[in-house]
Scaffold this motif. Structure first.
Motif, PDB file in Angstrom:
ATOM      1  N   HIS A 101       0.954  -1.264  -0.160  1.00 19.27           N
ATOM      2  CA  HIS A 101      -0.047   0.602  -0.027  1.00 19.27           C
ATOM      3  C   HIS A 101       0.958   0.775  -0.309  1.00 19.27           C
ATOM      4  O   HIS A 101       2.244   1.437   0.621  1.00 19.27           O
ATOM      5  CB  HIS A 101      -0.933   0.209   1.387  1.00 19.27           C
ATOM      6  CG  HIS A 101      -1.986  -1.084   1.144  1.00 19.27           C
ATOM      7  ND1 HIS A 101      -3.246  -1.447   0.638  1.00 19.27           N
ATOM      8  CD2 HIS A 101      -2.052  -2.273   1.955  1.00 19.27           C
ATOM      9  CE1 HIS A 101      -4.298  -2.339   0.567  1.00 19.27           C
ATOM     10  NE2 HIS A 101      -3.166  -3.055   1.110  1.00 19.27           N
ATOM     11  N   SER A 102       0.264   2.181  -0.918  1.00 19.39           N
ATOM     12  CA  SER A 102       1.292   3.649  -0.795  1.00 19.39           C
ATOM     13  C   SER A 102       0.946   4.683   0.731  1.00 19.39           C
ATOM     14  O   SER A 102      -0.747   4.249   0.610  1.00 19.39           O
ATOM     15  CB  SER A 102       0.770   4.383  -2.096  1.00 19.39           C
ATOM     16  OG  SER A 102       1.720   5.602  -2.300  1.00 19.39           O
ATOM     17  N   ARG A 272       6.483   8.623  -7.243  1.00 18.21           N
ATOM     18  CA  ARG A 272       7.372   9.668  -7.056  1.00 18.21           C
ATOM     19  C   ARG A 272       7.321   9.788  -5.543  1.00 18.21           C
ATOM     20  O   ARG A 272       8.423   9.303  -4.514  1.00 18.21           O
ATOM     21  CB  ARG A 272       7.252  10.675  -7.407  1.00 18.21           C
ATOM     22  CG  ARG A 272       7.801  10.900  -8.768  1.00 18.21           C
ATOM     23  CD  ARG A 272       7.500  12.737  -8.966  1.00 18.21           C
ATOM     24  NE  ARG A 272       8.025  12.522 -10.453  1.00 18.21           N
ATOM     25  CZ  ARG A 272       7.115  13.068 -11.900  1.00 18.21           C
ATOM     26  NH1 ARG A 272       6.686  12.848 -11.771  1.00 18.21           N
ATOM     27  NH2 ARG A 272       8.315  13.425 -12.963  1.00 18.21           N
ATOM     28  N   ARG A 273       5.855   9.614  -4.901  1.00 21.26           N
ATOM     29  CA  ARG A 273       6.039   9.708  -3.014  1.00 21.26           C
ATOM     30  C   ARG A 273       6.756   7.954  -2.540  1.00 21.26           C
ATOM     31  O   ARG A 273       7.345   8.232  -1.985  1.00 21.26           O
ATOM     32  CB  ARG A 273       4.960   9.722  -3.220  1.00 21.26           C
ATOM     33  CG  ARG A 273       4.525  10.085  -1.520  1.00 21.26           C
ATOM     34  CD  ARG A 273       3.379  10.482  -0.795  1.00 21.26           C
ATOM     35  NE  ARG A 273       3.344  10.195   0.408  1.00 21.26           N
ATOM     36  CZ  ARG A 273       2.049  10.907   1.182  1.00 21.26           C
ATOM     37  NH1 ARG A 273       1.111  11.542   0.572  1.00 21.26           N
ATOM     38  NH2 ARG A 273       2.042  11.086   2.510  1.00 21.26           N
ATOM     39  N   ALA A 274       6.144   6.690  -3.375  1.00 22.29           N
ATOM     40  CA  ALA A 274       6.498   5.964  -3.087  1.00 22.29           C
ATOM     41  C   ALA A 274       7.896   5.070  -3.545  1.00 22.29           C
ATOM     42  O   ALA A 274       7.997   4.620  -2.229  1.00 22.29           O
ATOM     43  CB  ALA A 274       5.604   5.023  -3.771  1.00 22.29           C
ATOM     44  N   LEU A 275       8.633   5.641  -3.717  1.00 21.53           N
ATOM     45  CA  LEU A 275       9.469   5.306  -4.165  1.00 21.53           C
ATOM     46  C   LEU A 275      10.659   6.046  -3.435  1.00 21.53           C
ATOM     47  O   LEU A 275      11.843   6.250  -3.148  1.00 21.53           O
ATOM     48  CB  LEU A 275      10.092   6.542  -5.497  1.00 21.53           C
ATOM     49  CG  LEU A 275       9.487   5.187  -7.045  1.00 21.53           C
ATOM     50  CD1 LEU A 275       9.705   5.887  -8.282  1.00 21.53           C
ATOM     51  CD2 LEU A 275       9.962   3.324  -7.190  1.00 21.53           C
ATOM     52  N   PHE A 309      -1.487   0.997  -6.468  1.00 22.56           N
ATOM     53  CA  PHE A 309      -0.846   0.273  -7.402  1.00 22.56           C
ATOM     54  C   PHE A 309      -0.064   0.621  -7.722  1.00 22.56           C
ATOM     55  O   PHE A 309       1.322   0.281  -7.841  1.00 22.56           O
ATOM     56  CB  PHE A 309      -1.425   0.625  -8.857  1.00 22.56           C
ATOM     57  CG  PHE A 309      -1.131  -0.204  -9.760  1.00 22.56           C
ATOM     58  CD1 PHE A 309      -0.761  -1.917 -10.030  1.00 22.56           C
ATOM     59  CD2 PHE A 309      -0.242   0.751 -11.221  1.00 22.56           C
ATOM     60  CE1 PHE A 309      -0.077  -2.201 -11.055  1.00 22.56           C
ATOM     61  CE2 PHE A 309       0.691  -0.217 -12.008  1.00 22.56           C
ATOM     62  CZ  PHE A 309       0.333  -0.824 -12.170  1.00 22.56           C
ATOM     63  N   ALA A 310       1.089   2.391  -7.218  1.00 25.70           N
ATOM     64  CA  ALA A 310       2.231   2.868  -7.397  1.00 25.70           C
ATOM     65  C   ALA A 310       2.959   2.404  -5.659  1.00 25.70           C
ATOM     66  O   ALA A 310       3.957   2.591  -6.482  1.00 25.70           O
ATOM     67  CB  ALA A 310       1.591   4.108  -6.968  1.00 25.70           C
ATOM     68  N   GLY A 311       2.216   1.987  -4.883  1.00 25.79           N
ATOM     69  CA  GLY A 311       3.271   0.881  -4.281  1.00 25.79           C
ATOM     70  C   GLY A 311       3.667  -0.178  -4.230  1.00 25.79           C
ATOM     71  O   GLY A 311       4.481  -0.420  -4.394  1.00 25.79           O
ATOM     72  N   ILE A 312       2.820  -1.034  -4.874  1.00 21.65           N
ATOM     73  CA  ILE A 312       3.157  -2.368  -6.328  1.00 21.65           C
ATOM     74  C   ILE A 312       4.216  -1.875  -6.988  1.00 21.65           C
ATOM     75  O   ILE A 312       5.379  -2.955  -7.063  1.00 21.65           O
ATOM     76  CB  ILE A 312       1.851  -2.813  -6.426  1.00 21.65           C
ATOM     77  CG1 ILE A 312       1.245  -2.948  -5.017  1.00 21.65           C
ATOM     78  CG2 ILE A 312       2.502  -3.813  -7.021  1.00 21.65           C
ATOM     79  CD1 ILE A 312      -0.684  -4.075  -5.659  1.00 21.65           C
ATOM     80  N   LEU A 313       4.130  -1.419  -7.494  1.00 22.32           N
ATOM     81  CA  LEU A 313       4.484  -0.674  -8.375  1.00 22.32           C
ATOM     82  C   LEU A 313       6.069  -0.333  -7.787  1.00 22.32           C
ATOM     83  O   LEU A 313       7.423  -0.333  -8.557  1.00 22.32           O
ATOM     84  CB  LEU A 313       4.838   0.515  -9.395  1.00 22.32           C
ATOM     85  CG  LEU A 313       3.762   0.507 -10.813  1.00 22.32           C
ATOM     86  CD1 LEU A 313       2.732   1.235 -11.605  1.00 22.32           C
ATOM     87  CD2 LEU A 313       4.450  -0.416 -12.217  1.00 22.32           C
ATOM     88  N   ALA A 314       6.534   1.117  -6.657  1.00 26.83           N
ATOM     89  CA  ALA A 314       7.440   0.919  -6.239  1.00 26.83           C
ATOM     90  C   ALA A 314       7.962  -0.138  -5.996  1.00 26.83           C
ATOM     91  O   ALA A 314       9.745  -0.755  -5.685  1.00 26.83           O
ATOM     92  CB  ALA A 314       7.016   1.876  -4.827  1.00 26.83           C
ATOM     93  N   ALA A 315       7.615  -1.374  -5.175  1.00 26.84           N
ATOM     94  CA  ALA A 315       7.939  -2.629  -4.199  1.00 26.84           C
ATOM     95  C   ALA A 315       8.120  -3.613  -5.929  1.00 26.84           C
ATOM     96  O   ALA A 315       9.511  -3.971  -5.894  1.00 26.84           O
ATOM     97  CB  ALA A 315       7.027  -3.299  -4.141  1.00 26.84           C
TER      98      ALA A 315
END
Length: 766
Positions: A101-102, A272-275, A309-315
């Protein structure tokens, strides 16, 4: 969607003027019209009441109609992830999905929204197209009703708008839905902003809703009460936003319908925030350009889902999530959306029947989807309330409301009709994964709907038009992928064993889709048993198996040809015509060398059934022409294959027998096979006359096409091995145009090539 590396089947075209249009093979037409083979079915597939007279059934379409009318949901072969979902593989063992989760702006309880929460919203906020209008109206009118479909980001937008108007010294309060009018803006604080979120009942089939709690008790928030609120808020320097569903807006409110910003823009901010410290433009662009990201964005996800999904992409960037798990997450999101829609208590059977109909008729015109949905609704109503009949309201929901709820869009395009390409408007799901998710969700989670669904699919499979039959078969294949034994027993097996050729073809198409969706092993085994007369292979099921091998055989050529050989060892005209059609389909779809090699073995074998089938199949292939391209006009398909192989002149070294020509892997192998088969079929007493007529069609086509004429000047000498071959071809040339004494210049050129062209056979017999 076309599978990379697999050529689509060429479209049938009319040959040049002077020749009849190529149709289905004569054997196919005769087989379709045989007594007992082409009768309409009774209520259940395979059953015909004693004495019931049924009109002869029209011949079925070529197997490739599955691809032409599948709406991009079916491939010729191979694995794929496209308009129908993921297919072509089976996951063995345990499957683990990791969800990350982001850090997004938290949902809060009623009360004052913290400064940090508002700043977090501002940091990620992307203005939608209505942001400026909403901000101006809020500043001017003090009260704003913000509507939009769930997940459009209206809650986040409301927070940002109130944060902007109240300024750094103001306060933003989230109100409880039980708040009364007198409790709003009475604390004397200035520059305060209030948010009443989802403040309507959303009253199901109704067009309007009232505010809940004490606000509802005091009357709807109509124009009069809005004016009172505006005056009170202006006195205290405060603002109020009420968010509501699009279909439940207070009367006289003049709402702003909130359209979300582009999902890609929102995702970039969340990413950007998740990364964090790892974020830079190159990494963000790389993750945004992934196939799984494009698939996710195409489904128009909610703002909350984008953050997740942004959190999953960062992972995934950190190596914690695989590409397969990314795709699995997309499927899970869409499956949850379908489940929610089917279980939505605010929507009646008619809306849900429309949703299911769209899952079957995705990318077709809206009236057609709605009409088929109403047919399903009648069946569902009769199943749910048999005493109430199966009537429907004359007027239903508006198209925009229904499409918005179904997460579908309408788009313009061209439709292929009997009158040519005509402009049309079709509807489709926003997500390419939604259709399968709706069908499988209905089958697995709502078993009480199965009888109506089965009856509906059975009805579609008996339609005169090909589109409903293709779509019913595709839906059946999708369901078979999740419940193979149940769906095969209820639909596929009865269809495959019935009298109707159309139902058998639907069974074959359904098995193709089931194999594509991951049931390949069991489908191939079932077809092996149906192809074997000593196993389960009744005449009807052997016919069905042949039609299934016509499309599945591209990826399993050796297996398909082995089973087609078993089916062809029969004196049944209908089975032979089905094998002929299957072999022609495999040639069109990319398995030409394997098929032509097999035909050479059949022609030179001892089995009379195989020899006859091979001759008819080759003649049927020779009749077909392809469209050509920018550099060439229509050409005979087999001649195009020969030219592609580059064997136009090298075939002079061919010993003559099709079976002895170069193999499929040799350079020019397909071309040598074509020439060997031409020689064998032209010499055949039973089929030589028809083959000669087809070759004359090639000759007439060369009159107006210099490139085709050049190819024919290479082909004809290569067909000569003795004097009889040469005399036979010369006779065909002289009588091709009906003027043997004064043939056209093109025919004279071809005769010159025949007599003086370089071919070993001609040289040896001069």
């Amino acid at each position: 969607m076309q599978q990379p590396g697999v050529a689509p089947p060429p479209q049938a075209v009319r040959p040049p003027a002077g020749r009849p249009a190529p149709g289905r093979p004569e054997a196919e037409r005769q087989g379709a019209e045989r007594a007992g083979e082409g009768r309409a079915d009774a209520v259940r597939a395979g059953e015909n009441p004693a004495g019931a007279a049924a009109p002869p059934e029209a011949p079925v379409e070529n197997p490739e109609a599955l691809f032409r009318h599948g709406g991009g949901r079916v491939d010729i072969g191979g694995n794929r992830v496209d308009g129908a979902g993921a297919g072509g593989d089976v996951v063995g063992g345990d499957k683990h999905t990791h969800i990350y989760h982001s850090p997004a702006a938290p949902r809060v309880r009623p009360g004052r929204l913290g400064r940090s929460a508002l700043e977090a919203v501002s940091a990620l906020y992307v203005p939608g197209p209505e942001h400026r209008e909403a901000l101006e109206r809020l500043r001017e009118e003090r009260v704003l009703v913000l509507t939009g479909r769930p997940g459009s980001g209206r809650y986040t937008a409301a927070q940002q708008l109130l944060h902007q108007v109240s300024g750094p010294d103001g306060a933003v309060f989230l109100l409880d839905t039980g708040t009364g009018f007198d409790d709003i803006a009475t604390d004397g604080a200035r520059n305060s902003a209030y948010l009443l979120h989802d403040a309507t009942d959303g009253a199901g089939e109704g067009a309007g809703g009232d505010l809940p709690g004490r606000l509802r008790g005091r009357g709807a928030l109509g124009a009069h009460r809005l004016n009172i609120l505006r005056g009170r808020l202006a006195e205290t320097g405060c603002w109020l936003i009420v968010t509501a569903d699009a279909g439940a807006v207070p009367a006289g409110a003049r709402p702003v319908f909130w359209q979300p910003p582009e999902p890609a823009d929102v995702l970039a901010g969340h990413l950007r925030r998740a990364l964090g410290r790892e974020a830079d433009d190159r990494i963000v662009r790389s993750l945004a350009g992934l196939e799984q990201t494009a698939e996710f964005i195409a489904g128009r996800p909610s703002m909350e889902q984008i953050g997740e999904f942004a959190g999953i992409l960062a992972a995934h960037h950190r190596g914690l999530v695989t590409a397969g798990e990314l795709a699995g997450h997309n499927h899970a999101v869409v499956a949850a959306r379908a489940t929610e829609a089917l279980a939505d208590p605010a929507r009646g059977l008619r809306d849900k029947a429309f949703l299911v109909s769209l899952a079957v008729f995705d990318r077709t015109p809206y009236p057609q989807v709605h009409a088929h949905g109403d047919e399903l609704c009648r069946l569902l109503t009769a199943s749910e309330s048999p005493e109430d009949g199966a009537g429907l309201p004359v007027f239903g929901r508006s198209k925009p409301d229904l499409l918005a709820w179904a997460r579908a869009v309408e788009e313009n395009g061209l439709e292929e009709t009997e009158f040519g390409l005509l402009p049309s408007t079709s509807v489709r799901f926003e997500s390419v994964l939604m259709a399968d998710s709706v069908l499988t969700g209905l089958w697995l989670e709502h078993p009480a709907a199965r009888p109506a669904l089965l009856e509906w699919l059975n009805g579609l499979s008996r339609a005169d038009a090909v589109l409903p039959r293709v779509r019913a078969a595709i839906a059946t294949g999708v369901l078979a992928a999740v419940d193979f034994p149940g769906v095969v027993e209820e639909l596929v097996r009865p269809w495959s064993g019935g009298r109707s050729l159309r139902l058998r073809q639907s069974a074959a198409w359904a098995l193709h889709v089931a194999a594509q969706e991951g049931r390949q092993r069991v489908v191939l085994e079932l077809l092996r048993r149906w192809s074997d007369p000593a196993a389960e292979g009744s005449v009807a099921r052997r016919w069905t198996a042949a039609r299934a091998w016509a499309t599945l055989g591209v990826d399993h050529a050796a297996r398909a040809l082995r089973n087609l050989r078993a089916i062809a060892r029969s004196d049944d005209d209908g089975l032979r015509s089905a094998v002929v059609d299957a072999l022609a389909s495999l040639v069109r779809s990319g398995a030409a060398a394997e098929v032509l090699t097999e035909l050479g073995e059949w022609l030179h074998g001892t089995d009379p059934h195989l020899r006859r089938t091979a001759a008819e199949a080759f003649t049927a292939m020779a009749v077909e022409w392809d469209r050509g391209g920018e550099d060439t006009g229509p050409w005979p398909l087999l001649l195009r294959l020969q030219e592609t192989e580059g064997s136009r002149t090298r075939s002079a070294g061919d010993p003559g027998d099709a079976g002895g020509a170069g193999g499929p892997g040799d350079p020019g192998g397909a071309g040598r096979l074509v020439q060997g088969l031409w020689r064998a079929v032209l010499r055949d007493r039973g089929h030589g006359r028809r083959a000669g007529e087809v070759l004359q069609e090639w000759i007439r086509g060369a009159e107006g096409d210099p490139q085709l004429r050049s190819a024919m000047t290479g082909l004809l000498p290569a067909l000569v091995q003795d004097v009889n071959d040469r005399d036979r071809l010369d006779h065909l040339l002289r009588h091709a145009t009906g003027s043997p004494d004064d043939p056209p210049a093109a025919v004279r050129e071809l005769r010159q090539a025949l007599w003086y062209g370089r071919s070993r056979g001609a040289e040896n017999n001069r």
